[in-house]
Write a protein that holds these residues in place. Structure first.
Motif, PDB file in Angstrom:
ATOM      1  N   ILE A  83       0.849  -1.234  -0.016  1.00  0.00           N
ATOM      2  CA  ILE A  83       0.089   0.017   0.106  1.00  0.00           C
ATOM      3  C   ILE A  83       0.737   1.161   0.033  1.00  0.00           C
ATOM      4  O   ILE A  83       1.816   1.329   0.715  1.00  0.00           O
ATOM      5  N   PRO A  84       0.854   2.070  -0.850  1.00  0.00           N
ATOM      6  CA  PRO A  84       1.480   3.496  -1.023  1.00  0.00           C
ATOM      7  C   PRO A  84       1.414   4.267   0.384  1.00  0.00           C
ATOM      8  O   PRO A  84       0.417   4.387   0.988  1.00  0.00           O
ATOM      9  N   ASN A  85       2.301   4.898   0.748  1.00  0.00           N
ATOM     10  CA  ASN A  85       2.426   5.629   1.707  1.00  0.00           C
ATOM     11  C   ASN A  85       1.396   6.640   1.925  1.00  0.00           C
ATOM     12  O   ASN A  85       0.614   7.015   2.898  1.00  0.00           O
ATOM     13  N   ASP A  86       1.006   7.312   0.687  1.00  0.00           N
ATOM     14  CA  ASP A  86       0.266   8.504   0.620  1.00  0.00           C
ATOM     15  C   ASP A  86      -1.418   7.870   0.638  1.00  0.00           C
ATOM     16  O   ASP A  86      -2.006   8.521   1.303  1.00  0.00           O
ATOM     17  N   ALA A  87      -1.389   6.514   0.413  1.00  0.00           N
ATOM     18  CA  ALA A  87      -2.946   6.034   0.530  1.00  0.00           C
ATOM     19  C   ALA A  87      -3.103   5.669   2.074  1.00  0.00           C
ATOM     20  O   ALA A  87      -4.099   6.163   2.621  1.00  0.00           O
ATOM     21  N   ILE A  88      -2.171   5.188   2.712  1.00  0.00           N
ATOM     22  CA  ILE A  88      -2.156   5.333   4.282  1.00  0.00           C
ATOM     23  C   ILE A  88      -2.446   6.646   4.962  1.00  0.00           C
ATOM     24  O   ILE A  88      -3.292   6.755   5.940  1.00  0.00           O
ATOM     25  N   LYS A  89      -1.720   7.234   4.593  1.00  0.00           N
ATOM     26  CA  LYS A  89      -1.834   9.027   5.116  1.00  0.00           C
ATOM     27  C   LYS A  89      -3.256   9.112   4.806  1.00  0.00           C
ATOM     28  O   LYS A  89      -3.826   9.809   5.651  1.00  0.00           O
ATOM     29  N   GLY A  90      -3.777   9.011   3.564  1.00  0.00           N
ATOM     30  CA  GLY A  90      -5.143   9.604   3.279  1.00  0.00           C
ATOM     31  C   GLY A  90      -6.074   9.005   4.091  1.00  0.00           C
ATOM     32  O   GLY A  90      -7.077   9.800   4.594  1.00  0.00           O
ATOM     33  N   VAL A  91      -5.861   7.671   4.500  1.00  0.00           N
ATOM     34  CA  VAL A  91      -6.850   7.199   5.488  1.00  0.00           C
ATOM     35  C   VAL A  91      -6.811   7.819   6.928  1.00  0.00           C
ATOM     36  O   VAL A  91      -8.052   8.203   7.555  1.00  0.00           O
ATOM     37  N   LEU A  92      -5.843   8.190   7.347  1.00  0.00           N
ATOM     38  CA  LEU A  92      -5.431   8.644   8.717  1.00  0.00           C
ATOM     39  C   LEU A  92      -6.208  10.170   8.668  1.00  0.00           C
ATOM     40  O   LEU A  92      -6.640  10.632   9.547  1.00  0.00           O
ATOM     41  N   VAL A  93      -5.851  11.067   7.566  1.00  0.00           N
ATOM     42  CA  VAL A  93      -6.352  12.377   7.415  1.00  0.00           C
ATOM     43  C   VAL A  93      -8.018  12.081   7.368  1.00  0.00           C
ATOM     44  O   VAL A  93      -8.561  13.236   8.158  1.00  0.00           O
ATOM     45  N   ARG A  94      -8.499  11.344   6.696  1.00  0.00           N
ATOM     46  CA  ARG A  94     -10.020  11.304   6.879  1.00  0.00           C
ATOM     47  C   ARG A  94     -10.670  11.007   8.016  1.00  0.00           C
ATOM     48  O   ARG A  94     -11.755  11.517   8.374  1.00  0.00           O
ATOM     49  N   VAL A  95      -9.885  10.135   8.810  1.00  0.00           N
ATOM     50  CA  VAL A  95     -10.399   9.684  10.208  1.00  0.00           C
ATOM     51  C   VAL A  95     -10.247  10.880  11.102  1.00  0.00           C
ATOM     52  O   VAL A  95     -11.109  11.187  11.790  1.00  0.00           O
ATOM     53  N   ALA A  96      -9.196  11.693  10.924  1.00  0.00           N
ATOM     54  CA  ALA A  96      -9.069  12.981  11.720  1.00  0.00           C
ATOM     55  C   ALA A  96     -10.159  13.938  11.516  1.00  0.00           C
ATOM     56  O   ALA A  96     -10.822  14.532  12.086  1.00  0.00           O
ATOM     57  N   GLU A  97     -10.492  14.065  10.095  1.00  0.00           N
ATOM     58  CA  GLU A  97     -11.436  14.901   9.817  1.00  0.00           C
ATOM     59  C   GLU A  97     -12.655  14.495  10.005  1.00  0.00           C
ATOM     60  O   GLU A  97     -13.677  15.607  10.577  1.00  0.00           O
ATOM     61  N   ASN A  98     -13.066  13.297  10.222  1.00  0.00           N
ATOM     62  CA  ASN A  98     -14.611  12.885  10.862  1.00  0.00           C
ATOM     63  C   ASN A  98     -14.825  13.363  12.233  1.00  0.00           C
ATOM     64  O   ASN A  98     -15.915  13.554  12.903  1.00  0.00           O
ATOM     65  N   GLY A  99     -13.646  13.261  12.965  1.00  0.00           N
ATOM     66  CA  GLY A  99     -13.469  13.800  14.392  1.00  0.00           C
ATOM     67  C   GLY A  99     -13.442  15.412  14.347  1.00  0.00           C
ATOM     68  O   GLY A  99     -13.435  15.783  15.699  1.00  0.00           O
ATOM     69  N   GLY A 100     -13.387  16.167  13.399  1.00  0.00           N
ATOM     70  CA  GLY A 100     -13.218  17.642  13.428  1.00  0.00           C
ATOM     71  C   GLY A 100     -11.929  18.029  13.380  1.00  0.00           C
ATOM     72  O   GLY A 100     -11.941  19.331  13.772  1.00  0.00           O
ATOM     73  N   TYR A 101     -10.854  17.369  13.034  1.00  0.00           N
ATOM     74  CA  TYR A 101      -9.543  17.684  13.280  1.00  0.00           C
ATOM     75  C   TYR A 101      -8.989  17.471  12.116  1.00  0.00           C
ATOM     76  O   TYR A 101      -9.167  16.987  11.129  1.00  0.00           O
ATOM     77  N   THR A 102      -7.753  18.309  11.995  1.00  0.00           N
ATOM     78  CA  THR A 102      -6.894  18.368  10.590  1.00  0.00           C
ATOM     79  C   THR A 102      -5.575  17.615  11.225  1.00  0.00           C
ATOM     80  O   THR A 102      -4.906  18.013  12.071  1.00  0.00           O
ATOM     81  N   LEU A 103      -4.934  16.689  10.485  1.00  0.00           N
ATOM     82  CA  LEU A 103      -3.957  15.897  10.551  1.00  0.00           C
ATOM     83  C   LEU A 103      -2.973  16.239   9.615  1.00  0.00           C
ATOM     84  O   LEU A 103      -3.032  16.149   8.541  1.00  0.00           O
ATOM     85  N   ASP A 104      -1.505  16.607  10.236  1.00  0.00           N
ATOM     86  CA  ASP A 104      -0.456  16.563   9.351  1.00  0.00           C
ATOM     87  C   ASP A 104       0.833  15.933   9.718  1.00  0.00           C
ATOM     88  O   ASP A 104       1.188  16.109  11.003  1.00  0.00           O
ATOM     89  N   CYS A 105       1.040  15.091   8.653  1.00  0.00           N
ATOM     90  CA  CYS A 105       2.322  14.252   9.130  1.00  0.00           C
ATOM     91  C   CYS A 105       3.100  13.931   7.718  1.00  0.00           C
ATOM     92  O   CYS A 105       2.674  12.956   6.911  1.00  0.00           O
ATOM     93  N   PRO A 106       3.844  14.957   7.375  1.00  0.00           N
ATOM     94  CA  PRO A 106       4.233  14.809   5.858  1.00  0.00           C
ATOM     95  C   PRO A 106       5.489  13.868   5.650  1.00  0.00           C
ATOM     96  O   PRO A 106       5.484  13.538   4.385  1.00  0.00           O
ATOM     97  N   LYS A 107       5.956  13.255   6.558  1.00  0.00           N
ATOM     98  CA  LYS A 107       6.825  12.191   6.422  1.00  0.00           C
ATOM     99  C   LYS A 107       6.417  10.663   6.871  1.00  0.00           C
ATOM    100  O   LYS A 107       7.396  10.040   7.483  1.00  0.00           O
ATOM    101  N   LEU A 108       5.252  10.280   6.734  1.00  0.00           N
ATOM    102  CA  LEU A 108       4.757   9.231   7.312  1.00  0.00           C
ATOM    103  C   LEU A 108       5.417   8.144   6.276  1.00  0.00           C
ATOM    104  O   LEU A 108       5.563   8.194   5.288  1.00  0.00           O
ATOM    105  N   SER A 109       5.730   6.938   6.856  1.00  0.00           N
ATOM    106  CA  SER A 109       6.247   5.961   6.229  1.00  0.00           C
ATOM    107  C   SER A 109       5.949   4.706   6.934  1.00  0.00           C
ATOM    108  O   SER A 109       5.511   4.625   8.138  1.00  0.00           O
TER     109      SER A 109
END
Length: 279
Positions: A27-53
């Motif tokens: 699974i590409p790193n950007d795809a994993i990051k996208g899932v985490l970002v959406r989970v945070a958005e569902n909770g009303g927050y913005t997630l920033d993790c530019p170097k997720l690996s």
């Protein structure tokens, strides 16, 4: 037959482990990051993790991670790591471990059981309150002190149940306001709190601040909402200042005069929501 059963017992967990390993690494790193970002958005927050690996053997890591609300950054983590626990997987249990640094010496770590119980546990220690952006960005307050705590939450129906315990040593609070009403600046030798969560409601079992010249107690509850910031509050702040402390902050207590219930005692009702408390 026994040998065959043993091979099956060992082979199935090994196959599951290999499956999770291959799935994650393809699974590409950007795809994993996208899932985490959406989970945070569902909770009303913005997630920033530019170097997720990816992390060996099955997990993800980020050297820097931040969580923000509409008012600004609320949490900043470093050396964050979330990984699947291999030994529980061999027993047919899906359990993740996580850890992260907060500030110079603070650490938070714990486990998440993704099985039927959906249990989350955490332990925090050495966390300096001044390293948590929430207090300055959202609460607009100046705080100091060293936090430690632990807690466990378990899935119960559509919500969670469990408890959280916190303790702060050497706390200093300044510039704290509820809406536009200021509370007294003070240094507290010991701050202790216990929160119980059940049936979609968070209840303060106890929350006390033992300070130099003042004693503060919080009680009440909140109905948990999604996002959490919209949770309506039903809290009461009880303050018992000594005469010398009251004299030093006379102006603040003049503003709080209508909440005085007896000489040296103030009771302040707190309503609104977690993100926007009001008196």
């Amino acid at each position: 037959m026994k040998r065959r059963a043993l091979l099956i017992a060992c082979g199935v967990p090994a196959a599951l482990l290999l499956f999770f390993l291959l799935t994650l690494w393809f699974i590409p790193n950007d795809a994993i990051k996208g899932v985490l970002v959406r989970v945070a958005e569902n909770g009303g927050y913005t997630l920033d993790c530019p170097k997720l690996s990816k992390a060996f053997p099955i997990g993800v890591k980020a050297p820097a991670l931040s969580l923000s609300s509409g008012k600004g950054e609320v949490l900043r983590l470093k050396d964050t790591r979330v990984a699947l626990r291999v030994l529980p997987l061999l027993a047919g249990k899906i359990r993740f471990g996580y850890e992260a640094g907060i500030g110079a010496a603070g650490r938070i770590e714990g486990d998440f059981d993704a099985g039927r119980r959906r249990q989350l546990s955490f332990t925090a220690k050495g966390v300096r309150l001044e390293d948590i952006p929430f207090f300055s960005t959202v609460a607009s307050a100046r705080v100091k002190g060293e936090l430690r705590g632990d807690g466990t939450l378990v899935q119960k129906g559509a919500g969670m149940a469990g408890g959280i315990q916190l303790q702060v040593r050497g706390a200093e609070l300044a510039g704290v306001k509820i809406a536009q009403t200021p509370l007294p600046d003070a240094a507290y030798r010991d701050v202790r709190g216990a929160l119980a969560i059940d049936g979609g409601r968070a209840t303060l079992k106890s929350f006390t601040l033992d300070g130099d010249g003042i004693y503060v107690r919080l009680k009440g509850d909140a109905v948990l909402a999604q996002p959490v910031g919209l949770s309506p509050l039903n809290l009461t702040v009880e303050m018992m200042p000594k005469p010398s402390f009251l004299e030093r902050q006379k102006f603040v207590f003049l503003l709080l005069m209508k909440y005085q219930t007896s000489p040296g005692a103030y009771t302040i009702p707190v309503r609104g929501s977690l993100a926007h408390p009001s008196i």
